[in-house]
Design a protein around this motif. Structure first.
Motif, PDB file in Angstrom:
ATOM      1  N   ARG A   4       1.493  -1.913   2.559  1.00  0.00           N
ATOM      2  CA  ARG A   4       1.033  -0.517   2.594  1.00  0.00           C
ATOM      3  C   ARG A   4      -0.458  -0.437   2.323  1.00  0.00           C
ATOM      4  O   ARG A   4      -1.196   0.267   2.982  1.00  0.00           O
ATOM      5  N   ARG A  50      -2.728  -2.739   2.775  1.00  0.00           N
ATOM      6  CA  ARG A  50      -3.461  -3.291   3.913  1.00  0.00           C
ATOM      7  C   ARG A  50      -3.537  -2.285   5.061  1.00  0.00           C
ATOM      8  O   ARG A  50      -4.491  -2.273   5.815  1.00  0.00           O
ATOM      9  N   ARG A  51      -2.480  -1.523   5.178  1.00  0.00           N
ATOM     10  CA  ARG A  51      -2.458  -0.566   6.283  1.00  0.00           C
ATOM     11  C   ARG A  51      -3.036   0.777   5.870  1.00  0.00           C
ATOM     12  O   ARG A  51      -2.646   1.813   6.396  1.00  0.00           O
ATOM     13  N   ASN A  52      -3.903   0.735   4.863  1.00  0.00           N
ATOM     14  CA  ASN A  52      -4.545   1.950   4.366  1.00  0.00           C
ATOM     15  C   ASN A  52      -3.557   3.030   3.934  1.00  0.00           C
ATOM     16  O   ASN A  52      -3.652   4.193   4.336  1.00  0.00           O
ATOM     17  N   ARG A 103      -0.769   3.845   4.752  1.00  0.00           N
ATOM     18  CA  ARG A 103       0.226   4.437   5.648  1.00  0.00           C
ATOM     19  C   ARG A 103       1.593   4.058   5.102  1.00  0.00           C
ATOM     20  O   ARG A 103       1.799   2.939   4.667  1.00  0.00           O
ATOM     21  N   VAL A 120       4.845   2.552   4.531  1.00  0.00           N
ATOM     22  CA  VAL A 120       5.633   1.462   5.088  1.00  0.00           C
ATOM     23  C   VAL A 120       6.920   1.418   4.295  1.00  0.00           C
ATOM     24  O   VAL A 120       6.910   1.273   3.097  1.00  0.00           O
ATOM     25  N   SER A 122       8.953  -4.896  13.442  1.00  0.00           N
ATOM     26  CA  SER A 122       8.587  -3.990  12.352  1.00  0.00           C
ATOM     27  C   SER A 122       9.091  -4.547  11.023  1.00  0.00           C
ATOM     28  O   SER A 122      10.027  -5.351  10.996  1.00  0.00           O
TER      29      SER A 122
END
Lengths: 85, 209
Positions: B96, B98-100, B102, B104, B149
Motif C-alpha cells: 500500500r 509503495r502504491r502511494n 492506494r 490494497v 493482483s
C-alpha cells in the motif's frame, strides 16, 4: 458435462479432492475434450513449475543479518507486550 | 490421479514446546522459530511486495510482532499459520505504501477482468525447463506471477508454492474456504494463460524448431 462445468471442478480435480462419481464424469469429459485435456495438463504444469523453481531464495549472509537484527529487536522488547515505539 | 499438494506437517510437536518456552522469555527458543520459518516468510513477502527491501522489513517486523504478541497466541492454530497471517498483513501494508496509499486489500480484485477463460489451448512442448535456462525461466515466472493482483497471487503462493491447505490459507487470510477455492482456481488459470504465451508448442507456428 460442459467445459465450463469441468473448469469449475479443475482445482479440486488437480488436488485429488473429488468424489469417485464426479471423478468418473470429469475423466469422461477429458477423454473426448482435447482442449480441456490441454488446459488440465498445462495448469498442472503451472503449479509444478512454480513449486519446483524457488524464485526467492534467502541468501545465507542476508539470512544471518536478518536473524541478528530480529533477535536484537526482540531483546530490546518484551514478549507479550507491544513496544511503544 | 496423484495429488499435487505438498505436505507441510513436519515438526509440529516441538514447535509448541518452542512457543511455550519463548513465551516464558526463552530467546533461544524464539530464535529457533525464526530459523525454522524465515525462508518461508521471506518468500511470501517477496511475492506480495515484489521488492527485496520491503521483504526484508516484513521478515523483521513480522517476527518482532509475533514475539511481542506471543501471549495472544492461543495455540488453537499452528504457530506458522499465525505468523504468516501477521506477515501477510505487514506485506500488504508495505505494498500500500509503495502504491502511494492506494487501498490494497485481498478483496480488491474479486470482480475485475478475468482471464480465467482459457484462450490458449496449445500444449506445452517440450517442457518449459528444456526451452529456457534456469535464470531466464525464473524471470518469466516472476514477471508472470507479478502480473496477478495481490489477492490472487497471495492465495496461489500460500496454497501452491508453500503447500498449505485450503483451510489453513483461509484462516491465514481471513477468507472463507469457498473464497479461497474460487481465487485459487482463477489464479491458476490466469497464470496458465500467461505462461502459455511463452511455453506453448511453437512447432509449425512461427517456424521455430
Amino acid at each position: 458435462m460442459k467445459c465450463t462445468e469441468f473448469l469449475q471442478e479443475l482445482t479440486d480435480y488437480l488436488d485429488g479432492k473429488i468424489s469417485e462419481n464426479l471423478k468418473i464424469e470429469l475423466d469422461e469429459h477429458l477423454h473426448w475434450c482435447k482442449e480441456c485435456h490441454v488446459v488440465m495438463n498445462t495448469t498442472k504444469k503451472t503449479i509444478e513449475i512454480y513449486r519446483d523453481n524457488e524464485l526467492y531464495e534467502l541468501p545465507e549472509s542476508l539470512r544471518t543479518r536478518l536473524h541478528d537484527a530480529i533477535m536484537t529487536k526482540c531483546r530490546g522488547s518484551k514478549s507479550g507486550k507491544k513496544s511503544t515505539t | 490421479m496423484e495429488t499435487i499438494q505438498k505436505k507441510a506437517e513436519e515438526g509440529i510437536t516441538s514447535e509448541l514446546a518452542l512457543v511455550q518456552a519463548a513465551k516464558k522469555g526463552d530467546l533461544e527458543a524464539f530464535s529457533e522459530l525464526v530459523r525454522r520459518y524465515d525462508r518461508n516468510v521471506f518468500r511470501i513477502a517477496q511475492h506480495i511486495t515484489h521488492n527485496e527491501e520491503d521483504a526484508q522489513d516484513v521478515v523483521q517486523d513480522a517476527f518482532l510482532k509475533a514475539y511481542q504478541n506471543l501471549e495472544q497466541f492461543q495455540g488453537n492454530s499452528k504457530f506458522y499459520t499465525w505468523l504468516v497471517r501477521i506477515a501477510v498483513n505487514e506485506a500488504l501494508m508495505r505494498l500500500r505504501k509503495r502504491r502511494n496509499d492506494r487501498t490494497v486489500s485481498l478483496d480488491e480484485d474479486v470482480e475485475t477482468e478475468d482471464g480465467s477463460i482459457p484462450r490458449e489451448v496449445a500444449d506445452w512442448s517440450p517442457n518449459p525447463e528444456q526451452l529456457y535456462g534456469t535464470s531466464e525461466l525464473g524471470d518469466i515466472l516472476k514477471k508472470t506471477i507479478q502480473g496477478l493482483s495481490p489477492g490472487f497471487r497471495t492465495v496461489f503462493v500460500l496454497r501452491d508454492v508453500e503447500g498449505l491447505s485450503t483451510e489453513e490459507t483461509a484462516e491465514m487470510l481471513n477468507l472463507s474456504v469457498p473464497a479461497v477455492k474460487s481465487r485459487l482456481l482463477r489464479a491458476r488459470l490466469q497464470l496458465r494463460e500467461r505462461l502459455s504465451r511463452y511455453f506453448k508448442n511453437k512447432k509449425g507456428g512461427d517456424g521455430q524448431q
